[in-house]
Design a protein around this motif. Sequence first.
Motif, PDB file in Angstrom:
ATOM      1  N   ASP A  49       0.853  -1.080  -0.059  1.00 46.49           N
ATOM      2  CA  ASP A  49       0.101   0.224   0.220  1.00 46.49           C
ATOM      3  C   ASP A  49       0.966   1.213  -0.018  1.00 46.49           C
ATOM      4  O   ASP A  49       0.798   2.274  -0.867  1.00 46.49           O
ATOM      5  N   TYR A  50       1.898   1.157   0.901  1.00 45.32           N
ATOM      6  CA  TYR A  50       2.685   2.504   1.014  1.00 45.32           C
ATOM      7  C   TYR A  50       3.725   2.592  -0.319  1.00 45.32           C
ATOM      8  O   TYR A  50       3.620   3.922  -0.790  1.00 45.32           O
ATOM      9  N   TYR A  51       3.884   1.616  -1.052  1.00 43.69           N
ATOM     10  CA  TYR A  51       4.782   2.042  -2.142  1.00 43.69           C
ATOM     11  C   TYR A  51       4.071   2.105  -3.324  1.00 43.69           C
ATOM     12  O   TYR A  51       4.202   3.410  -4.092  1.00 43.69           O
ATOM     13  N   ASN A 166      11.793  -2.019   2.250  1.00 42.40           N
ATOM     14  CA  ASN A 166      12.638  -0.924   2.754  1.00 42.40           C
ATOM     15  C   ASN A 166      11.735   0.245   2.372  1.00 42.40           C
ATOM     16  O   ASN A 166      11.916   1.135   1.534  1.00 42.40           O
ATOM     17  N   GLY A 167      11.019   0.801   3.518  1.00 42.34           N
ATOM     18  CA  GLY A 167      10.102   1.992   3.438  1.00 42.34           C
ATOM     19  C   GLY A 167      10.754   3.137   3.301  1.00 42.34           C
ATOM     20  O   GLY A 167      10.396   4.219   3.022  1.00 42.34           O
ATOM     21  N   LEU A 168      12.022   3.345   3.784  1.00 33.86           N
ATOM     22  CA  LEU A 168      12.642   4.483   3.570  1.00 33.86           C
ATOM     23  C   LEU A 168      13.513   4.624   2.220  1.00 33.86           C
ATOM     24  O   LEU A 168      13.933   5.948   2.209  1.00 33.86           O
ATOM     25  N   ALA A 169      13.608   3.849   1.545  1.00 33.85           N
ATOM     26  CA  ALA A 169      14.538   3.800   0.323  1.00 33.85           C
ATOM     27  C   ALA A 169      14.162   5.153  -0.572  1.00 33.85           C
ATOM     28  O   ALA A 169      15.156   5.704  -0.868  1.00 33.85           O
ATOM     29  N   PHE A 170      12.873   5.253  -0.734  1.00 31.28           N
ATOM     30  CA  PHE A 170      12.284   6.335  -1.779  1.00 31.28           C
ATOM     31  C   PHE A 170      12.625   7.761  -1.166  1.00 31.28           C
ATOM     32  O   PHE A 170      12.758   8.596  -2.065  1.00 31.28           O
ATOM     33  N   HIS A 171      12.947   7.733  -0.095  1.00 34.45           N
ATOM     34  CA  HIS A 171      13.338   9.250   0.356  1.00 34.45           C
ATOM     35  C   HIS A 171      14.590   9.752  -0.264  1.00 34.45           C
ATOM     36  O   HIS A 171      14.813  10.928  -0.838  1.00 34.45           O
ATOM     37  N   ASN A 251      25.927  -2.009   0.471  1.00 36.97           N
ATOM     38  CA  ASN A 251      24.829  -2.039  -0.522  1.00 36.97           C
ATOM     39  C   ASN A 251      23.472  -2.530  -0.078  1.00 36.97           C
ATOM     40  O   ASN A 251      23.509  -3.740   0.511  1.00 36.97           O
ATOM     41  N   ILE A 252      22.289  -1.949  -0.382  1.00 35.55           N
ATOM     42  CA  ILE A 252      21.102  -2.210   0.270  1.00 35.55           C
ATOM     43  C   ILE A 252      20.028  -2.528  -0.927  1.00 35.55           C
ATOM     44  O   ILE A 252      18.930  -2.441  -0.895  1.00 35.55           O
TER      45      ILE A 252
END
Length: 312
Positions: A49-51, A166-171, A251-252
């Motif tokens: 949902d978040y993505y 990885n919810g923070l990655a889009f920042h 690397n993530i």
Amino acid sequence: YAETEKIGMKEMGYCGFVLVAGGLGERLGYSSIKVGLPTELATETRYLDYYISYILAVQKKYGDGRILPLCIMTSNDTHEKTMQLLNVNNYFGMRKSQVTVVIQGQGVPALADNNAKFVLAEDNPSKLVTKPHGHGDIHSLLYKNQVAKKWKDKGIKWLCLFQDTNGLAFHTLPIMLGVSSKLDLIMNSLAVPRKAKQAIGAVTKLKNTKTGEFRTINVEYNQLDPLLRGSGFKDGDVNDKKTGFSPFPGNINQLLFKLEDYSELLEATSGLMPEFVNPKYKDAQKTIFKKPTRLECMMQDFPTVIPPEKSE
């Protein structure tokens, strides 16, 4: 930083997004699909949902009428539940036609020893035991299903590849886009500070001593220390005294590709990544594996198929 981020903001409306979601959450103590986990406990918004909400917000603000596509890679373990999650929630507001789902195959035969002996199922000796082939399959699936080519033909310029929790990655997407745009990068890997010998792959710049060519690529943590020791670094992977971190960042698997070049390389290579095994042995001679081991590939190994003149 701010100047580069502004450049990236202008590119936000030209992104296509690829979610690698082939794994279950067993390692996290969760038996179902990881994209069904909550991102946090206040709203319990699921990762999927978040993505999707993020992509739709980017599309609304920066798309200028363009539809920003999403591709999801599932596996036999996750496909049915992922589709159920999408359908029950009406694709979380995204158009059904906007989403492409590609499925990994049945896996690859499991190996028992250094001779690559296949493992037979205990309850059915005529059946081979199989294991997942790894998330490197995403490149061949994007090629096979012509996803990258179709997106490029529709005006998408960048392909953002990310993993399931990885919810923070889009920042960091705007700055990644800015850097990629300024330096004309085919592939850009988001890196994080990493402690020496930490169990996370390291981004390195390797030199081929025979050809003099350089390649920026991930080296797995269990290979990094012996590689350094064998290359003249007698202490191996150690923390820098000033920063307290390894000189080789982690690397993530938040990857950004320039779609035009990426699509051309998929056509040339069919998206096939190099394969490897990482066995645990049960004998001192290191010939027999403790348990069946898989032949696998990794999505971050894409630089191995980039021509040397473009891979520095």
